[in-house]
Write a protein that holds these residues in place. Sequence first.
Motif, PDB file in Angstrom:
ATOM      1  N   GLU A 177     -30.107  23.119  67.308  1.00 12.95           N
ATOM      2  CA  GLU A 177     -30.156  21.663  67.453  1.00 12.95           C
ATOM      3  C   GLU A 177     -28.923  21.205  68.215  1.00 12.95           C
ATOM      4  N   GLY A 178     -28.952  19.962  68.679  1.00 20.04           N
ATOM      5  CA  GLY A 178     -27.804  19.385  69.347  1.00 20.04           C
ATOM      6  C   GLY A 178     -27.779  19.662  70.836  1.00 20.04           C
ATOM      7  N   GLU A 179     -26.683  19.213  71.463  1.00 15.65           N
ATOM      8  CA  GLU A 179     -26.495  19.362  72.894  1.00 15.65           C
ATOM      9  C   GLU A 179     -25.710  20.635  73.207  1.00 15.65           C
ATOM     10  N   ASP A 202     -22.082  20.997  71.894  1.00 16.35           N
ATOM     11  CA  ASP A 202     -21.786  20.746  70.492  1.00 16.35           C
ATOM     12  C   ASP A 202     -21.270  22.006  69.812  1.00 16.35           C
TER      13      ASP A 202
END
Length: 373
Positions: free
Chosen positions: A173-175, A178
């Motif tokens: 998950e996330g960019e 991150d």
Amino acid sequence: MNFDLSEDEEMLKALAERFVTDHYDHDSRRAFLAEPTGFSAANWALLGELGLIAAPFPEDMGGLDLDATGIATVFEALGRGLVVEPLAEAAVLAGRIFAAAAPQELRDAWADALVSGEKRLALAHAEARGRGGLPWIETRAVQSGDGWTLRGAKPYCAAGAGADGYIVSARLEGEPGDAAGVALFLVTADAPGLTAREWHMADGSVAVTLQLDGVAVPANCRLEGDGFAHVASAQVMATLARCAEALGIMERMFADTIDYLRTRTQFGAPLGSFQAIQHRMVAQYAVIEQSRALLNLALVSWQSDDFANAVHGVRAFIAPACVELGHEMIQFHGGMGVTDELAVGGGHKRLLVLSRWPEDPLAALDRYAGVLH
């Protein structure tokens, strides 16, 4: 402070030195590098028999759980021998990550083969847009049924040629930038959807670029815990091993150059008798001693809160210093210094890789200064 080695450490040092003496000379090293994996399969098996592959692994996997001094002792000896077998990348880095994070079922399936050298893992973590030691993972893992599907690319998998499996970092998950949301997965080399393209690093070792196109990974092949944290922890010990190896290479290149300067004559006198050359050699001797002092500082910091920071400090100094020493030793040998005819050329190529892999030495300096974590 007592820097004498323990009985076990002396034994490991003797094993590493004997391995070098019995199996390495300049011609054999060139032949090992020419093999498809960039090192000798026979030597790798022998390192397994000697227990040097198992040594960095924890005791419950059949290893010796070497501490910082043991790691540094072994790798300095291997560095002096210009050994090409990828112990740092396979055993200290990928092996320790596996030992720390693999679920018990997976551990049981791979442990014996890893510590014996029958199988080998490589870490596939660095990505093309990663810079300056900052986190950057674009490869994605998506839950699919009882397992996971991985998509992405890992262009810089050092010592990846011929590996039986890869520890692949992928974002849940996330960019990409991150620090959280990254997990590690064990992907076997024969997994459908995984392609590996081999390429040579500057020192002749063989790395691979991995392309993951919908690679299916069983649920039990996801490693436990935070991916970045496991990689960062293992990289500290791997960095220590690389720094010790660089120190051993520096010592070897310096000793070979001393011998050359004592025997090569110019204007009827040995090159080593010229004062300007003596001054330059003394300056590089001081660099070696500074490197050793910083390495010892890291060793006495073992198991303290300052250990990782001390290791970053060693790398911040050794990485640029070893390349400059290599330049000096090559200049003293003249045109032959850059060829494959002399050990000094091969040693310098290895130092170039150690100085830039897995990140620029400025990143180590930033970590030492507390800018990066």
